[in-house]
Scaffold this motif. Structure first.
Motif, PDB file in Angstrom:
ATOM      1  N   THR A  36      -0.462   1.413  -3.273  1.00 27.23           N
ATOM      2  CA  THR A  36      -0.523   2.590  -4.154  1.00 27.23           C
ATOM      3  C   THR A  36      -1.596   3.566  -3.676  1.00 27.23           C
ATOM      4  O   THR A  36      -1.451   4.784  -3.827  1.00 27.23           O
ATOM      5  N   ALA A  37      -2.666   3.044  -3.086  1.00 31.07           N
ATOM      6  CA  ALA A  37      -3.727   3.924  -2.562  1.00 31.07           C
ATOM      7  C   ALA A  37      -3.181   4.821  -1.455  1.00 31.07           C
ATOM      8  O   ALA A  37      -3.525   6.010  -1.369  1.00 31.07           O
ATOM      9  N   THR A  38      -2.327   4.252  -0.618  1.00 33.04           N
ATOM     10  CA  THR A  38      -1.720   5.033   0.466  1.00 33.04           C
ATOM     11  C   THR A  38      -0.840   6.134  -0.096  1.00 33.04           C
ATOM     12  O   THR A  38      -0.895   7.290   0.349  1.00 33.04           O
ATOM     13  N   ILE A  39      -0.022   5.804  -1.088  1.00 33.86           N
ATOM     14  CA  ILE A  39       0.875   6.801  -1.686  1.00 33.86           C
ATOM     15  C   ILE A  39       0.068   7.896  -2.386  1.00 33.86           C
ATOM     16  O   ILE A  39       0.398   9.082  -2.280  1.00 33.86           O
ATOM     17  N   ARG A  40      -0.996   7.511  -3.086  1.00 33.94           N
ATOM     18  CA  ARG A  40      -1.838   8.526  -3.740  1.00 33.94           C
ATOM     19  C   ARG A  40      -2.415   9.485  -2.706  1.00 33.94           C
ATOM     20  O   ARG A  40      -2.466  10.710  -2.913  1.00 33.94           O
ATOM     21  N   ARG A  41      -2.869   8.914  -1.605  1.00 30.03           N
ATOM     22  CA  ARG A  41      -3.437   9.744  -0.539  1.00 30.03           C
ATOM     23  C   ARG A  41      -2.369  10.667   0.053  1.00 30.03           C
ATOM     24  O   ARG A  41      -2.612  11.842   0.317  1.00 30.03           O
ATOM     25  N   ASP A  42      -1.155  10.118   0.252  1.00 22.67           N
ATOM     26  CA  ASP A  42      -0.049  10.937   0.754  1.00 22.67           C
ATOM     27  C   ASP A  42       0.253  12.090  -0.202  1.00 22.67           C
ATOM     28  O   ASP A  42       0.418  13.243   0.227  1.00 22.67           O
ATOM     29  N   PHE A  43       0.360  11.779  -1.474  1.00 23.29           N
ATOM     30  CA  PHE A  43       0.646  12.817  -2.466  1.00 23.29           C
ATOM     31  C   PHE A  43      -0.442  13.891  -2.461  1.00 23.29           C
ATOM     32  O   PHE A  43      -0.153  15.086  -2.549  1.00 23.29           O
TER      33      PHE A  43
END
Length: 264
Positions: A36-43
């Protein structure tokens, strides 16, 4: 197997948000097999680029009619387009003035042309002059010393990086072209070559009219289809470069209509 790097992941995220309208961090992380940290960073990074809107717990598309810019679009049929591009580039004589419109296939044609090592006329000067209304193609080719790049000018469309409108039309009316290599949204024996956007079709139509020879590059999925705005009738097309996915019967219809068909 999921996306292997962040740029592939961004492509997938933009496709997903365009389709669904909104995405949830947790669900998206599970779908892509990352944290989820990766997706948050992507967003966060995509929001900083104004490509989506960050929300609490997810992200949303900017609008319902969200249309991805070319460089963020997942290239469909990529290997086929590279083969088509190589075959089309081989048909362009050294020293030619060649027009390229925008799109994923013509971008590959530009790259194939750039990789050629033809000498210029008399062993000096540019090996090719490329006239384009596609900003991304001009950007890629301008650093190639053996290619003279000319852009049309005009109003830029974010969806395709193409310059359109009266300024582009005015420029093209003043030039002579040896070859026009056109990517299309559809090509049909009866309707000819066509595009979804009428402004792009108008520029493509003029490129075809100003050229001695018109080469259409289109993967097999575009054959026998019609799009909203006609570019030119089939009688204006000299060569159709397609791929092995094009049904033999469909290719034969174009051959019977007088078009040289090259299956890359």
């Amino acid at each position: 197997m999921g996306p292997v790097n962040r740029y592939e992941r961004w492509n997938v995220l933009l496709e997903l948000v365009a389709e669904a309208g909104q995405l949830d961090v947790v669900e998206t992380a599970e779908k892509l097999g990352v944290s989820t940290a990766t997706i948050r960073r992507d967003f966060d990074e995509l929001a900083a680029q104004q490509l989506l809107t960050r929300t609490r717990g997810g992200a949303t598309a900017h609008s319902v009619s969200y249309d991805l810019p070319l460089r963020y679009k997942v290239a469909q049929h990529a290997p086929e387009k590279q083969r088509i591009a190589a075959a089309a580039a081989a048909l362009v004589p050294a020293g030619s003035t060649v027009a390229l419109n925008g799109g994923t296939t013509t971008t590959e044609v530009a790259r194939a042309l750039a990789s050629r090592s033809d000498p210029g006329p008399g062993g000096r000067g540019p090996a090719l002059t490329v006239v384009t209304n596609a900003l991304n193609i001009a950007h890629e080719l301008v650093v190639r010393p053996h290619i003279h790049v000319v852009t049309t000018g005009g109003s830029a469309r974010a969806q395709s990086y193409e310059l359109v409108g009266p300024v582009a039309i005015g420029m093209l009316e003043q030039v002579a072209l040896d070859v026009a290599v056109l990517g299309v949204d559809a090509i049909d024996v009866d309707h000819g070559a066509s595009a979804h956007h009428e402004g792009e079709a108008a520029i493509n139509r003029l490129m075809a009219a100003r050229a001695r020879e018109v080469i259409v590059v289109a993967d097999g999925s575009k054959l026998g289809k019609q799009a909203f705005a006609r570019i030119c009738p089939l009688t204006a097309v000299s060569v159709l470069v397609t791929d092995a996915s094009a049904p033999a019967a469909q290719a034969a219809r174009f051959s019977d209509a007088g078009v040289r068909v090259v299956r890359a």
